[in-house]
Write an enzyme that holds these catalytic residues in place. Structure first.
Site, PDB file in Angstrom:
ATOM      1  N   HIS A 207      41.636 107.514  84.129  1.00 50.65           N
ATOM      2  CA  HIS A 207      40.221 106.851  84.174  1.00 50.65           C
ATOM      3  C   HIS A 207      39.683 106.881  85.678  1.00 50.65           C
ATOM      4  O   HIS A 207      38.696 106.403  85.897  1.00 50.65           O
ATOM      5  CB  HIS A 207      40.232 105.664  83.785  1.00 50.65           C
ATOM      6  CG  HIS A 207      41.010 104.531  84.627  1.00 50.65           C
ATOM      7  ND1 HIS A 207      42.201 104.447  84.708  1.00 50.65           N
ATOM      8  CD2 HIS A 207      40.461 103.703  85.515  1.00 50.65           C
ATOM      9  CE1 HIS A 207      42.680 103.514  85.632  1.00 50.65           C
ATOM     10  NE2 HIS A 207      41.544 102.727  86.112  1.00 50.65           N
TER      11      HIS A 207
HETATM   12  N1  UDP Z   1      45.926  98.632  79.107  1.00 50.92           N
HETATM   13  C1  UDP Z   1      45.753  98.210  77.776  1.00 50.92           C
HETATM   14  N2  UDP Z   1      45.361  99.118  77.087  1.00 50.92           N
HETATM   15  C2  UDP Z   1      44.915 100.473  77.362  1.00 50.92           C
HETATM   16  C3  UDP Z   1      45.421 100.863  78.507  1.00 50.92           C
HETATM   17  C4  UDP Z   1      45.706 100.028  79.646  1.00 50.92           C
HETATM   18  O1  UDP Z   1      45.874  97.184  77.681  1.00 50.92           O
HETATM   19  O2  UDP Z   1      44.696 101.087  76.257  1.00 50.92           O
HETATM   20  C5  UDP Z   1      46.390  97.810  80.227  1.00 50.92           C
HETATM   21  C6  UDP Z   1      47.781  98.132  81.005  1.00 50.92           C
HETATM   22  O3  UDP Z   1      48.605  97.767  80.249  1.00 50.92           O
HETATM   23  C7  UDP Z   1      47.662  97.459  82.282  1.00 50.92           C
HETATM   24  C8  UDP Z   1      46.174  97.614  82.700  1.00 50.92           C
HETATM   25  O4  UDP Z   1      45.568  97.881  81.265  1.00 50.92           O
HETATM   26  O5  UDP Z   1      47.921  96.306  82.241  1.00 50.92           O
HETATM   27  C9  UDP Z   1      45.664  98.740  83.665  1.00 50.92           C
HETATM   28  O6  UDP Z   1      44.291  98.860  83.742  1.00 50.92           O
HETATM   29  P1  UDP Z   1      43.833 100.109  84.268  1.00 50.92           P
HETATM   30  O7  UDP Z   1      44.581 101.337  84.173  1.00 50.92           O
HETATM   31  O8  UDP Z   1      42.326 100.281  83.754  1.00 50.92           O
HETATM   32  O9  UDP Z   1      43.355  99.806  85.841  1.00 50.92           O
HETATM   33  P2  UDP Z   1      44.605  99.984  86.977  1.00 50.92           P
HETATM   34  O10 UDP Z   1      45.806  99.235  86.921  1.00 50.92           O
HETATM   35  O11 UDP Z   1      44.520 101.349  87.434  1.00 50.92           O
HETATM   36  O12 UDP Z   1      43.278  99.239  88.146  1.00 50.92           O
END
Ligand code: UDP
Length: 359
Positions: A207
């Protein structure tokens, strides 16, 4: 103490859930909080399901700042939050992570005379092309209290001149939530629909704008992953930003399954039982480390080096050619085993609240 808790985007909800649990444990009379949802992520898949599953109370306010550009969101959040603070004075604004809401609310709070506490302070990728890196730097430059997940984060803050008395190494609130729910994860419907078998499928998520804005990047990654996947199922829950781009390309691979974002309990069920996860997320590298699941990160840098040094994560970089050797190693069962980073023990939020009560 009167505290505003700010939550705006998917990874925020998981962290705020643990912090609210800890506030309740200590007694809500000690810390009176308002939960402010900025509306940055707003639909069922990216917001509501997290509130339901993680028992997060209904927000006291929703600033409805979703959609638009980074600047438009920042502006809407700042105007909305300022008007709330004009009506009621609070003592402290607690922000988590590194999203637009984190930065926007910390600026407003600081200018309105509140103390700012940043949970997940001090992490740095060194990559100013990442919007999150800018959010981290701005937030840390005006915060009063810094709650950190790693020694590296502590050292980064010290390098920036932060007084060590303001830095509290507490661990990882995201892992608090995983510890709480790890025995109650939920099997997603895709499991039976595809007849998935434990340790015989891959999960991927992408993403970051740098990976998904250019459709050709996305296509090259997917091609390399599919070609080198030994034909096992690849489950790809797609972030809304990524879906928009994927709609522009023809992807007819029999073992690639694009699905909507999963709820938290379903997503982590899938990760825990997977052969490996291929991602550009930060939070997922932490969860994979905690669950000892091989993790391949399609980025050139990480703000979470402990997931590589101690955990199961490896930085593959952004050249799709790095995918073949990594998957080859995985299928030869030569992926490293990880260990859990210090203080990722499920008690981080309690430490944070304990510190706040003694400030
Ligand atoms: N997550 C979720 N469903 C999904 C994909 C990710 O619940 O389909 C959760 C994952 O377990 C983690 C969080 O979303 O806790 C991560 O979010 P994201 O990857 O959007 O953001 P980042 O951590 O990169 O800031």
């Amino acid at each position: 103490m009167k505290v505003d808790l700010i939550a705006g985007a998917r990874p925020n909800f998981i962290k705020i859930a643990a912090i609210i649990d800890a506030i309740k444990e200590f007694g809500e009379n000690k810390i009176k909080f308002r939960l402010i949802h900025t509306g940055q992520h707003y639909d069922k898949n990216m917001s509501d399901s997290f509130f339901q599953q993680l028992g997060i109370p209904k927000p006291d306010y929703n600033l409805e700042a979703g959609g638009g550009t980074q600047a438009e969101q920042t502006a809407k959040i700042m105007v909305g939050y300022e008007s709330l603070l004009k009506k009621k004075k609070m003592d402290l604004c607690l922000v988590v992570g590194d999203v637009t809401s984190t930065m926007a609310c910390s600026i407003v709070a600081k200018k309105m005379g509140l103390k700012v506490a940043h949970v997940e302070a001090g992490i740095r990728s060194g990559d100013l092309m990442m919007p999150e890196e800018i959010n981290r730097i701005v937030t840390d430059s005006i915060s009063d209290y810094f709650f950190t997940t790693s020694e590296t984060a502590n050292n980064n803050l010290i390098k920036y001149g932060v007084d060590t008395s303001k830095i509290f190494f507490v661990g990882n609130t995201m892992i608090d939530t995983l510890v709480k729910y790890k025995n109650n994860l939920i099997k997603p419907s895709i499991w039976d629909e595809l007849g998935l078998i434990k340790k015989n499928y891959l999960v991927m998520t992408l993403h970051r704008p740098s990976n998904v804005e250019e459709v050709s990047n996305l296509r090259n990654y997917i091609n390399e992953i599919v070609i080198n996947s030994n034909n096992i199922p690849i489950i790809f829950p797609t972030h809304p930003r990524t879906s928009k781009k994927l709609n522009l390309i023809d992807l007819s691979f029999s073992n690639l399954h694009l699905i909507k974002p999963l709820s938290y309990l379903e997503f982590n069920f899938l990760i825990e039982k997977s052969k490996a996860v291929i991602t550009d997320s930060g939070g997922i590298t932490e969860e994979a480390t905690f669950m000892n699941v091989p993790c391949m990160t399609l980025r050139d840098n990480t703000e979470r080096p402990e997931t590589v040094e101690l955990g199961t994560n490896e930085l593959l970089g952004t050249n799709p050619k790095a995918i073949f050797p990594a998957l080859n190693k995985l299928f030869l069962n030569q992926w490293k085993k990880g260990t859990n980073p210090p203080l990722w023990d499920g008690k981080t939020s309690r430490r944070i609240i304990n510190h706040l009560l003694h400030l």
